[in-house]
Write an enzyme that holds these catalytic residues in place. Structure first.
Site, PDB file in Angstrom:
ATOM      1  N   PHE A  68       0.862  -1.184   0.000  1.00 53.88           N
ATOM      2  CA  PHE A  68       0.000   0.000   0.000  1.00 53.88           C
ATOM      3  C   PHE A  68       0.900   1.236   0.000  1.00 53.88           C
ATOM      4  CE2 PHE A  68      -2.894   3.142   1.805  1.00 53.88           C
ATOM      5  CZ  PHE A  68      -4.082   2.847   1.174  1.00 53.88           C
TER       6      PHE A  68
ATOM      7  N   ASP B 117       1.974  -5.057   8.739  1.00 51.65           N
ATOM      8  CA  ASP B 117       0.782  -4.234   8.619  1.00 51.65           C
ATOM      9  C   ASP B 117      -0.413  -5.176   8.480  1.00 51.65           C
ATOM     10  OD1 ASP B 117      -1.348  -2.632   7.824  1.00 51.65           O
ATOM     11  OD2 ASP B 117      -0.053  -1.223   6.761  1.00 51.65           O
TER      12      ASP B 117
ATOM     13  N   ARG C  80     -12.119  -4.685  -7.019  1.00 50.56           N
ATOM     14  CA  ARG C  80     -11.977  -5.431  -5.765  1.00 50.56           C
ATOM     15  C   ARG C  80     -13.355  -5.671  -5.150  1.00 50.56           C
ATOM     16  NH1 ARG C  80      -8.032  -2.605  -1.586  1.00 50.56           N
ATOM     17  NH2 ARG C  80      -9.782  -1.150  -1.600  1.00 50.56           N
TER      18      ARG C  80
ATOM     19  N   TYR D   2     -10.954   0.671  10.695  1.00 48.12           N
ATOM     20  CA  TYR D   2     -12.180   0.987   9.934  1.00 48.12           C
ATOM     21  C   TYR D   2     -12.469   0.025   8.790  1.00 48.12           C
ATOM     22  CZ  TYR D   2      -8.596   3.367   7.123  1.00 48.12           C
ATOM     23  OH  TYR D   2      -7.469   3.655   6.403  1.00 48.12           O
ATOM     24  N   LYS D   3     -11.611  -0.993   8.600  1.00 51.47           N
ATOM     25  CA  LYS D   3     -11.862  -1.935   7.509  1.00 51.47           C
ATOM     26  C   LYS D   3     -12.740  -3.068   8.053  1.00 51.47           C
ATOM     27  CE  LYS D   3      -7.982  -0.277   4.870  1.00 51.47           C
ATOM     28  NZ  LYS D   3      -6.537  -0.289   4.670  1.00 51.47           N
TER      29      LYS D   3
HETATM   30  C1  LIG Z   1      -5.934   0.922   4.441  1.00 48.74           C
HETATM   31  C2  LIG Z   1      -4.465   0.821   4.622  1.00 48.74           C
HETATM   32  C3  LIG Z   1      -3.752   1.846   5.239  1.00 48.74           C
HETATM   33  C4  LIG Z   1      -4.456   3.110   5.640  1.00 48.74           C
HETATM   34  O1  LIG Z   1      -3.671   3.968   6.393  1.00 48.74           O
HETATM   35  P1  LIG Z   1      -4.354   5.243   7.051  1.00 48.74           P
HETATM   36  O2  LIG Z   1      -3.252   5.864   7.807  1.00 48.74           O
HETATM   37  O3  LIG Z   1      -5.485   4.750   7.888  1.00 48.74           O
HETATM   38  O4  LIG Z   1      -4.887   6.103   5.965  1.00 48.74           O
HETATM   39  C5  LIG Z   1      -2.390   1.664   5.435  1.00 48.74           C
HETATM   40  N1  LIG Z   1      -1.764   0.529   5.027  1.00 48.74           N
HETATM   41  C6  LIG Z   1      -2.438  -0.459   4.417  1.00 48.74           C
HETATM   42  C7  LIG Z   1      -1.716  -1.679   3.993  1.00 48.74           C
HETATM   43  C8  LIG Z   1      -3.800  -0.335   4.188  1.00 48.74           C
HETATM   44  O5  LIG Z   1      -4.449  -1.308   3.568  1.00 48.74           O
END
Ligand SMILES: *Cc1c(COP(=O)(O)O)cnc(C)c1O
Length: 417
Positions: A125, A195, A376, A220-221
């Site tokens: 990401f 992560d 997705r 939040y996921k």
């Molecule tokens: C969704 C996601 C994030 C989001 O980071 P935020 O700081 O909450 O915006 C970070 N890393 C991964 C791998 C994600 O899937």
């Protein structure tokens, strides 16, 4: 699988009653819980109570009387069993990006300048790699990116300080073997940072069993904490007292209410708190974790994982059978699959427009630019059903084969995709 088959499977699903705990709109098939989880029915009232009673009536007393000050640790304790961690080891705070910044600095500092390379994947990401770029700049190091998962072992050399990976890839939904990669990294003298954005509450995670070094992830996921819900951070207890995280705010101090002029880090995970917790956002996550308590009563992670795999497998089979030219980019091997299915469409079919056309029909997934462009579909066993799978496949097959996506209202792009 047709709708009757799906309804039979739904009737036999031990988790089926949990869908009732969510406020999903009528007529919507929500397949985007990997990006923003659904809203638990209890959340609006619970947040309203935090405002009208705890804040409006309790005012500043609520830091103690409503337990606001303890939320980061208490929510961390509630999350811990879903991560293979123990109570006291997880803190809920800040965002995933910010927590990654803290743990990467802490990990590089543990290497005492002997090693300065962070190894990750180009397909990680973007925020993870952006944060890592900032951290290596500060430490005079380098971010080295593997082009494929198979390239990772060769990068674990004597320069590698940290292996930073997202357990389940946001684009492909491919899941790494956390135990194996952690062991390889540590055998090479590196630390393992995971992560768990697409893992927490949806795939089995055993941080202590893997003896990982640090972990972070989103609220939040799949956890359904609400838009921008606070994230979490975990550190293996063996690092307690050894590390220093760089965002040295007052609530990470050993005695914040002494108001000392000198910073003294709090022991353990508490050091990772920076400032004042966002109480209303924390309340959303607290309420969402009640749903997880209910899931625990109905088979817990074993049941969630079994249903998640069955949903993604059924979706893959439906796409294979019904959507001409669609290519699945998510592992078909269950052991390497998270809880989403990503697919690309043939040359000449605009994936963004297909997703917009699906959303117009009430089937919500999302679209990710890149090579290839991906559609997705996330599957959340807390609220998704086998009927959702059939509805998703039906709509996708129809939008693609009819060409209904090829209309101006679907082809022009919005700011958030
Ligand atoms: C969704 C996601 C994030 C989001 O980071 P935020 O700081 O909450 O915006 C970070 N890393 C991964 C791998 C994600 O899937």
């Amino acid at each position: 699988m047709n709708l009757d088959d799906a309804k039979r499977l739904d009737a036999a699903d031990p988790l089926r009653s949990l869908r009732e705990l969510f406020a999903l709109p009528e007529g919507i098939t929500y397949l985007d819980g990997n990006s923003l989880g659904a809203c638990p029915k209890a959340t609006p009232e619970r947040i309203q109570r935090a405002v009208t009673q705890e804040w409006a009536q309790g005012l500043i007393k609520s830091w103690n009387s409503a337990g606001w000050i303890d939320l980061p640790r208490r929510l961390g304790d509630r999350l811990a069993p879903w991560l293979g961690a123990r109570p006291g080891e997880v803190l809920v705070a800040d965002s995933t990006s910010i927590n990654l910044y803290k743990v990467l600095h802490a990990a590089l500092q543990l290497q005492q300048g002997q090693r300065r390379v962070i190894v990750s994947e180009r397909s990680n990401f973007p925020t993870d790699n952006y944060i890592a770029q900032s951290v290596v700049r500060a430490h005079g190091g380098e971010l080295v990116l593997a082009e494929t998962p198979e390239d990772i072992p060769a990068l674990l050399d004597e320069r590698c300080a940290v292996l930073m990976l997202t357990h389940v890839n946001y684009r492909s939904g491919r899941m790494h073997d956390m135990g194996l990669l952690t062991r390889w990294a540590q055998q090479a003298g590196a630390l393992a940072v995971w992560d768990l954005a697409h893992s927490a509450g949806i795939v089995p995670v055993d941080l202590l069993g893997c003896a990982a070094d640090f972990a972070i992830g989103c609220g939040y996921k799949y956890l359904n904490g609400g838009p921008g819900a606070p994230a979490f951070v975990w550190m293996h207890p063996r690092h307690e007292g050894q590390v220093f995280q760089p965002l040295t705010g007052w609530l990470g101090h050993a005695h914040p209410f002494d108001f000392d002029s000198e910073y003294l880090p709090a022991p353990g995970i508490q050091q990772y708190q920076c400032g004042t917790p966002p109480v209303l956002a924390m309340t959303g996550l607290d309420t969402a974790l009640d749903v997880y308590d209910a899931a625990q009563q109905r088979g817990g992670m074993r049941a969630l994982r079994a249903k998640s795999l069955a949903l993604t497998e059924a979706f893959i089979a439906g796409v294979d059978a019904r959507v001409p030219g669609a290519e699945i980019h998510t592992p078909r091997d269950a052991a390497a699959r998270g809880s989403q299915v990503s697919l690309s469409l043939p040359e000449g079919v605009d994936g963004y427009a297909v997703m917009q056309a699906l959303i117009a029909r009430g089937v919500i997934g999302d679209f990710r630019a890149g090579v290839p462009e991906l559609l997705r579909f996330g599957f959340a066993p807390l609220y998704n059903s086998f009927a959702d799978v059939v509805q998703g496949v039906d709509a996708l097959a129809d939008v693609v084969t009819s060409g209904a996506w090829n209309a101006p209202e679907f082809t022009s792009r919005a700011k958030v995709t």
